[in-house]
Design a protein around this motif. Structure first.
Motif, short mmCIF file in Angstrom:
data_model
loop_
_atom_site.label_atom_id
_atom_site.label_comp_id
_atom_site.label_asym_id
_atom_site.label_seq_id
_atom_site.Cartn_x
_atom_site.Cartn_y
_atom_site.Cartn_z
N ASP A 382 6.98 -6.50 0.44
CA ASP A 382 6.46 -5.87 1.67
C ASP A 382 7.48 -4.93 2.28
OD1 ASP A 382 4.25 -7.35 1.29
OD2 ASP A 382 4.73 -8.88 2.79
N GLN A 383 8.72 -5.44 2.34
CA GLN A 383 9.73 -4.65 3.04
C GLN A 383 10.16 -3.43 2.25
OE1 GLN A 383 12.85 -7.02 4.74
NE2 GLN A 383 11.44 -8.64 5.37
N ALA A 384 10.01 -3.49 0.93
CA ALA A 384 10.44 -2.34 0.12
C ALA A 384 9.35 -1.29 -0.02
CB ALA A 384 10.86 -2.82 -1.27
N GLN A 385 8.12 -1.72 0.27
CA GLN A 385 7.00 -0.81 0.03
C GLN A 385 7.18 0.58 0.65
OE1 GLN A 385 3.12 -2.40 0.80
NE2 GLN A 385 2.16 -0.66 -0.20
N PRO A 386 7.57 0.69 1.96
CA PRO A 386 7.69 2.04 2.53
C PRO A 386 8.80 2.89 1.91
CG PRO A 386 8.36 0.36 4.13
CD PRO A 386 7.78 -0.37 2.95
N PHE A 387 9.66 2.26 1.11
CA PHE A 387 10.69 3.05 0.43
C PHE A 387 10.14 3.65 -0.86
CE2 PHE A 387 12.96 0.48 3.36
CZ PHE A 387 14.01 1.29 3.79
N PHE A 388 9.20 2.96 -1.46
CA PHE A 388 8.64 3.44 -2.73
C PHE A 388 7.40 4.32 -2.51
CE2 PHE A 388 10.94 -0.39 -4.18
CZ PHE A 388 11.70 0.19 -5.20
N CYS A 389 6.64 4.03 -1.45
CA CYS A 389 5.39 4.76 -1.23
C CYS A 389 5.39 5.24 0.21
CB CYS A 389 4.18 3.86 -1.40
SG CYS A 389 4.30 2.70 -2.76
N CYS A 390 5.04 6.51 0.41
CA CYS A 390 5.04 7.05 1.76
C CYS A 390 3.96 6.34 2.59
CB CYS A 390 4.76 8.55 1.70
SG CYS A 390 4.74 9.27 3.34
N PRO A 391 4.36 5.63 3.66
CA PRO A 391 3.38 4.84 4.40
C PRO A 391 2.57 5.69 5.38
CG PRO A 391 5.57 4.55 5.33
CD PRO A 391 5.72 5.53 4.21
N GLU A 392 1.35 5.23 5.66
CA GLU A 392 0.56 5.80 6.74
C GLU A 392 1.26 5.51 8.06
OE1 GLU A 392 -2.74 7.11 6.54
OE2 GLU A 392 -2.25 7.23 4.40
N LEU A 393 0.98 6.31 9.08
CA LEU A 393 1.55 6.01 10.40
C LEU A 393 0.68 4.97 11.08
CD1 LEU A 393 2.26 9.62 11.74
CD2 LEU A 393 3.79 8.11 10.47
N ASN A 394 1.29 3.92 11.59
CA ASN A 394 0.48 2.96 12.35
C ASN A 394 0.32 3.45 13.79
OD1 ASN A 394 2.72 2.14 13.82
ND2 ASN A 394 3.02 0.24 12.64
N GLU A 395 -0.41 2.69 14.58
CA GLU A 395 -0.76 3.15 15.92
C GLU A 395 0.46 3.37 16.80
OE1 GLU A 395 -4.40 1.11 17.10
OE2 GLU A 395 -3.54 1.22 19.13
N ALA A 396 1.41 2.42 16.71
CA ALA A 396 2.61 2.54 17.54
C ALA A 396 3.41 3.77 17.13
CB ALA A 396 3.45 1.28 17.39
N ALA A 397 3.44 4.06 15.84
CA ALA A 397 4.20 5.22 15.36
C ALA A 397 3.54 6.51 15.85
CB ALA A 397 4.26 5.19 13.83
N ARG A 398 2.19 6.51 15.81
CA ARG A 398 1.48 7.73 16.28
C ARG A 398 1.72 7.94 17.77
NH1 ARG A 398 -2.79 6.08 12.80
NH2 ARG A 398 -3.86 5.19 14.61
#
Ligand code: GLU
Length: 487
Positions: A382-398
Motif C-alpha cells: 500500500d505504502q509503495a503504490q504511489p511511488f510506482f503508480c501515479c495516484p489520483e488526488l484524494n479530496e483532501a489533496a484537491r
C-alpha cells in the motif's frame, strides 16, 4: 526406531493432517522444540494420518512447510502413523491375550438406548461395561447372530491415576471419570482386529519412538489419564507429561476456525514474518525471565525455556502484541534484506520490473524510506503504490490545491525544476533552495507549498518524509509530471 538412553530427551509433535497447520498446533510445536533444544534433546514429528477419510497429503505438506518456515527443524525422518498399523494391531492382540481388553458386541441401537436411559436418569454418559465378562456361550451367540465387535480396554472404576504434570503439578484422575471401558479398535469380525484408535496408537507409537516427554494442549488431559493405564497394561514406561494452556480468542473462548485466521499459512499470507509469529507464539503461555523483554528469537528463548514459567491459565490472543512484534522484526531488518522481501511482492503487482523503478538502488532507497512505518510486510505494498503508480488526488489533496497561492507556488517550483539540467540528481540542498525560491517568487508561506507539493506528488496529505519522497520521485522524472497535472 532408535532406542534412546534413559536420560535423552525426546519429544514429538503429532499433528493430524486433516487440516492446515493450526496456530495451536504450531504453538505446541514451539514449546516442544524449545524444550528439546534447551535440554539438548531431539524434536521429532509423527504424522497421525490414521483417519484415512479426512487425512490429505496436501495438509501434510502444509504442516511440514509451516514448521520449516517458522524455523522449527526436526531431527529424524517424520514417522507416518498409518505405516505402523500392524504394530498397533499387535499391541491390541497383546491386550486381548493378557485380559486387559475384550470384544464388545453391543450394537449402535443398544448403545443409544443405554445413553438415553442415562440421560433420563440425569447420569453422565458412559459405557456401562456390559460386555466385559461375556461367557464363551454368550459371545458365540452374538457371533452366530452375525454381530461384529469393537475391542474395549478395561478401565477399573476404582483405578486412581496420578502423574506429576510439568505445567499443572500433581494430577489425579479416578477411573470412574473416564467413561467406562474404552474402545481401542473399531468394529470388525471376531477373527480380525478393526482399525486401531487414537489413545492406543499414540501410546504404542510414543513408546516405540522412545518419547521421554509428551508436551501437548490441555484438551488432552483426559486422554493422558487413559493413556497412562495403557502404558501400564502394555508394560511400557510412561513418559513425563506437560499440558500447555489453550489459546483463547478476544472473548476468552478457545480459538477456533470461527475466529477467522487460525492457520500459520494465513498469517504468512497476511504479511507476518516467521520470526515475529514464532516469537509471539512463545509468549502465548510462557513468560520470559525478568530482563529478557518480549522480543527474542527462538534460539534465544531456547537458552532459558522451562515449564516452570508456562502458565496454567489460557493465553488470550493479542493482535496488538503480534503486530508490535512484527513491526519490531521488520524495523530491525537490514534494508537490503527488507528490499529483497518486498521486491517479489511488488513484482507480483507488476511494479519495479522495468524502467527506473527496477533500479535496485532506487528500490533500496524506497525501502529505507518506508521501512520504519511498516507493521506488516504487506503494508509495503500500500505504502509503495504511489511511488510506482501515479495516484489520483484524494479530496483532501484537491482541497489543498484549491487554497489561495497553492498552484502559483507549485507553478514557480515547476519552472525552477525545469531549469535544472536534465538527468541531474536532486540533492537535499538544491531541493531546499528550489523550495525557498518558489516561496519567494509566489509570495506564499513555505508550509503551504510543502503541503501542496505533498498533495501533488502523492495525491494525499499523508505519507512518508516529503523531502525523501520528492528526491525518489525526481529520480523517476515523476515530480515534474505530477506537479504539472495539478496546475
Ligand atoms: N494427533 C493428535 C492431535 O493432533 C495428537 C495429540 C497428541 O499429541 O498426542 O491432537
Amino acid at each position: 526406531m532408535v532406542a534412546a538412553s534413559d536420560s535423552h530427551v525426546r519429544v514429538r509433535l503429532a499433528p493430524s493432517p486433516t487440516g492446515t497447520l493450526h496456530i495451536g498446533t504450531a504453538r505446541t510445536a514451539v514449546f516442544n522444540w524449545l524444550f528439546a533444544r534447551r535440554q539438548g534433546g531431539s524434536f521429532l514429528l509423527r504424522i497421525e494420518d490414521t483417519d484415512r477419510a479426512r487425512s490429505k497429503d496436501e495438509y501434510t505438506a502444509n504442516i511440514l512447510e509451516g514448521l520449516q518456515w517458522l524455523g522449527l527443524n526436526w531431527d529424524e525422518e517424520p514417522v507416518i502413523q498409518s505405516a505402523r498399523i500392524e504394530r498397533h494391531r499387535t499391541a491390541i492382540q497383546q491386550l486381548l491375550d493378557s485380559g486387559h481388553a475384550y470384544r464388545c458386541y453391543a450394537s449402535d441401537d443398544e448403545l443409544t438406548a443405554m445413553r438415553e436411559a442415562q440421560a433420563a436418569a440425569k447420569q453422565a454418559p458412559r459405557y456401562d461395561n456390559r460386555h466385559r465378562n461375556l461367557s464363551p456361550e454368550q459371545q458365540q451367540a452374538y457371533i452366530t447372530e452375525g454381530r461384529e465387535a469393537v475391542v474395549r480396554f478395561r478401565i477399573d472404576d476404582n483405578a486412581v491415576i496420578t502423574w506429576n504434570d510439568l505445567v499443572r503439578g500433581p494430577m489425579r484422575w479416578s477411573g470412574s471419570d473416564l467413561g467406562g471401558d474404552m474402545v481401542i479398535a473399531r468394529r470388525a469380525p471376531t477373527d480380525q482386529i478393526g482399525d486401531p484408535l487414537y489413545n492406543l496408537v499414540v501410546v504404542v507409537d510414543d513408546a516405540a519412538m522412545a518419547i521421554s516427554h509428551v508436551i501437548r494442549g490441555e484438551d488432552h488431559i483426559a486422554n493422558t489419564a487413559k493413556q497412562l493405564l495403557l502404558y501400564e497394561a502394555l508394560g511400557e514406561p510412561a513418559p513425563v507429561f506437560a499440558h500447555t494452556p489453550l489459546i483463547l480468542n478476544q472473548e476468552g473462548k478457545k480459538l477456533s476456525k470461527r475466529d477467522g485466521v487460525t492457520s500459520v499459512s494465513d498469517f504468512r499470507e497476511m504479511g507476518y514474518t516467521a520470526e515475529a509469529l514464532a516469537n509471539y507464539m512463545t509468549l502465548l503461555g510462557w513468560s520470559p525471565p525478568e530482563g529478557m523483554g518480549e522480543r527474542f528469537s527462538l534460539a534465544e528463548a531456547a537458552t532459558v525455556f522451562g515449564f516452570d514459567r508456562v502458565n496454567k491459565a489460557g493465553a488470550r490472543f493479542d493482535w496488538d502484541k503480534l503486530n508490535w512484534l512484527n513491526g519490531q522484526v521488520l524495523h530491525a531488518l537490514p534494508p537490503k534484506t527488507l528490499r529483497d522481501q518486498l521486491a517479489p511482492l511488488w513484482a507480483q503487482r507488476g511494479w519495479g520490473t522495468a524502467g527506473p523503478t527496477a533500479d535496485p538502488q532506487w528500490q533500496l532507497d524506497l525501502t529505507t524510506l518506508l521501512g520504519p512505518s511498516l507493521t506488516l510486510l504487506a503494508d509495503g505494498l500500500d505504502q509503495a503504490q504511489p511511488f510506482f503508480c501515479c495516484p489520483e488526488l484524494n479530496e483532501a489533496a484537491r482541497a489543498q490545491l484549491d487554497l489561495e497561492g497553492a498552484r502559483p507556488g507549485l507553478a514557480a517550483l515547476l519552472a525552477a525544476l525545469e531549469q535544472l539540467p536534465a538527468e541531474a540528481p536532486l540533492d537535499t540542498a538544491t531541493a531546499q533552495q528550489l523550495l525557498g525560491d518558489a516561496v519567494t517568487a509566489a509570495g506564499i508561506k513555505k508550509g503551504l507549498l510543502m503541503k501542496s507539493l505533498r498533495a501533488a506528488l502523492l495525491g494525499s496529505l499523508q505519507g512518508p518524509d516529503l523531502q525523501e519522497t520528492w528526491l525518489l520521485l525526481h529520480r523517476l522524472g515523476e515530480d515534474r509530471t505530477r506537479i504539472a497535472r495539478c496546475l
